[in-house]
Design a protein around this motif. Structure first.
Motif, PDB file in Angstrom:
ATOM      1  N   GLN A  38       0.825  -1.206   0.000  1.00  8.35           N
ATOM      2  CA  GLN A  38       0.000   0.000   0.000  1.00  8.35           C
ATOM      3  C   GLN A  38       0.859   1.256   0.000  1.00  8.35           C
ATOM      4  O   GLN A  38       0.556   2.227  -0.701  1.00  8.35           O
ATOM      5  N   LEU A  39       1.936   1.247   0.778  1.00  7.84           N
ATOM      6  CA  LEU A  39       2.830   2.405   0.803  1.00  7.84           C
ATOM      7  C   LEU A  39       3.520   2.596  -0.544  1.00  7.84           C
ATOM      8  O   LEU A  39       3.630   3.723  -1.035  1.00  7.84           O
ATOM      9  N   ALA A  40       3.959   1.503  -1.155  1.00 11.77           N
ATOM     10  CA  ALA A  40       4.601   1.600  -2.475  1.00 11.77           C
ATOM     11  C   ALA A  40       3.605   2.101  -3.516  1.00 11.77           C
ATOM     12  O   ALA A  40       3.933   2.958  -4.358  1.00 11.77           O
ATOM     13  N   SER A  41       2.381   1.601  -3.458  1.00 16.96           N
ATOM     14  CA  SER A  41       1.346   2.041  -4.384  1.00 16.96           C
ATOM     15  C   SER A  41       1.049   3.528  -4.179  1.00 16.96           C
ATOM     16  O   SER A  41       0.870   4.276  -5.145  1.00 16.96           O
ATOM     17  N   GLY A  42       1.013   3.964  -2.930  1.00 16.23           N
ATOM     18  CA  GLY A  42       0.771   5.373  -2.635  1.00 16.23           C
ATOM     19  C   GLY A  42       1.838   6.267  -3.247  1.00 16.23           C
ATOM     20  O   GLY A  42       1.539   7.340  -3.777  1.00 16.23           O
ATOM     21  N   ARG A  61     -11.325  14.935 -16.624  1.00 15.96           N
ATOM     22  CA  ARG A  61     -11.356  13.488 -16.405  1.00 15.96           C
ATOM     23  C   ARG A  61     -10.052  12.981 -15.796  1.00 15.96           C
ATOM     24  O   ARG A  61     -10.053  12.179 -14.859  1.00 15.96           O
ATOM     25  N   ALA A  62      -8.923  13.440 -16.327  1.00 20.90           N
ATOM     26  CA  ALA A  62      -7.615  13.023 -15.810  1.00 20.90           C
ATOM     27  C   ALA A  62      -7.413  13.517 -14.381  1.00 20.90           C
ATOM     28  O   ALA A  62      -6.899  12.786 -13.525  1.00 20.90           O
ATOM     29  N   VAL A  63      -7.818  14.736 -14.118  1.00 20.85           N
ATOM     30  CA  VAL A  63      -7.660  15.299 -12.773  1.00 20.85           C
ATOM     31  C   VAL A  63      -8.541  14.548 -11.788  1.00 20.85           C
ATOM     32  O   VAL A  63      -8.102  14.200 -10.676  1.00 20.85           O
ATOM     33  N   ARG A  64      -9.786  14.278 -12.164  1.00 26.71           N
ATOM     34  CA  ARG A  64     -10.692  13.536 -11.272  1.00 26.71           C
ATOM     35  C   ARG A  64     -10.173  12.133 -11.010  1.00 26.71           C
ATOM     36  O   ARG A  64     -10.235  11.629  -9.884  1.00 26.71           O
ATOM     37  N   PHE A  65      -9.645  11.467 -12.042  1.00 27.72           N
ATOM     38  CA  PHE A  65      -9.088  10.127 -11.877  1.00 27.72           C
ATOM     39  C   PHE A  65      -7.905  10.177 -10.911  1.00 27.72           C
ATOM     40  O   PHE A  65      -7.811   9.366  -9.982  1.00 27.72           O
ATOM     41  N   ALA A  66      -6.997  11.120 -11.129  1.00 27.05           N
ATOM     42  CA  ALA A  66      -5.824  11.243 -10.265  1.00 27.05           C
ATOM     43  C   ALA A  66      -6.237  11.534  -8.822  1.00 27.05           C
ATOM     44  O   ALA A  66      -5.683  10.958  -7.883  1.00 27.05           O
ATOM     45  N   LEU A  67      -7.215  12.394  -8.645  1.00 32.14           N
ATOM     46  CA  LEU A  67      -7.671  12.734  -7.300  1.00 32.14           C
ATOM     47  C   LEU A  67      -8.344  11.532  -6.631  1.00 32.14           C
ATOM     48  O   LEU A  67      -8.120  11.271  -5.443  1.00 32.14           O
ATOM     49  N   THR A  68      -9.131  10.806  -7.371  1.00 31.10           N
ATOM     50  CA  THR A  68      -9.790   9.611  -6.817  1.00 31.10           C
ATOM     51  C   THR A  68      -8.758   8.598  -6.343  1.00 31.10           C
ATOM     52  O   THR A  68      -8.855   8.065  -5.232  1.00 31.10           O
ATOM     53  N   ARG A  69      -7.761   8.316  -7.179  1.00 24.81           N
ATOM     54  CA  ARG A  69      -6.710   7.355  -6.794  1.00 24.81           C
ATOM     55  C   ARG A  69      -5.916   7.883  -5.598  1.00 24.81           C
ATOM     56  O   ARG A  69      -5.527   7.126  -4.716  1.00 24.81           O
ATOM     57  N   VAL A  71      -6.994   9.896  -3.176  1.00 27.26           N
ATOM     58  CA  VAL A  71      -7.819   9.754  -1.973  1.00 27.26           C
ATOM     59  C   VAL A  71      -7.780   8.306  -1.482  1.00 27.26           C
ATOM     60  O   VAL A  71      -7.618   8.044  -0.280  1.00 27.26           O
ATOM     61  N   GLU A  72      -7.921   7.358  -2.397  1.00 27.55           N
ATOM     62  CA  GLU A  72      -7.864   5.940  -2.013  1.00 27.55           C
ATOM     63  C   GLU A  72      -6.520   5.607  -1.362  1.00 27.55           C
ATOM     64  O   GLU A  72      -6.466   4.930  -0.329  1.00 27.55           O
TER      65      GLU A  72
END
Length: 92
Positions: A38-42, A61-69, A71-72
């Motif tokens: 999880q840390l590496a993925s972050g 779309r790209a900004v929303r995708f990046a922000l969603t990932r 936040v996760e």
């Protein structure tokens, strides 16, 4: 007996805990491996989000995708921090 916050949740989104006296049990080692992933993925997600933010042509779309990932990933990293912080306080 200590209680360790695990790096995953129930299907309903509730936290999972492990009660154990052995920080090296099989489940503890699996949790450690997942936390490392999880840390590496972050770190990878952070790099991707930075690239999107630096690209002035990136669309909504790209900004929303990046922000969603992001936040996760932040949720995962915060869970790891809480878990590791509790273990440090417990002396483990």
């Amino acid at each position: 007996m200590t209680h360790r916050l695990l790096p995953w949740t129930t299907p309903e989104g509730h936290p999972c805990y492990l009660s154990t006296d052995n920080p090296y049990s099989r489940l503890s080692r699996i949790a450690d491996d997942i936390e490392e992933a999880q840390l590496a993925s972050g770190a990878q997600v952070l790099g991707g989000a930075r690239a999107v933010l630096e690209d002035r042509r990136a669309g909504e779309r790209a900004v929303r995708f990046a922000l969603t990932r992001t936040v996760e990933s932040l949720e995962d990293v915060l869970r790891v921090a809480v878990s590791r912080g509790a273990r440090v306080r417990d002396g483990r």
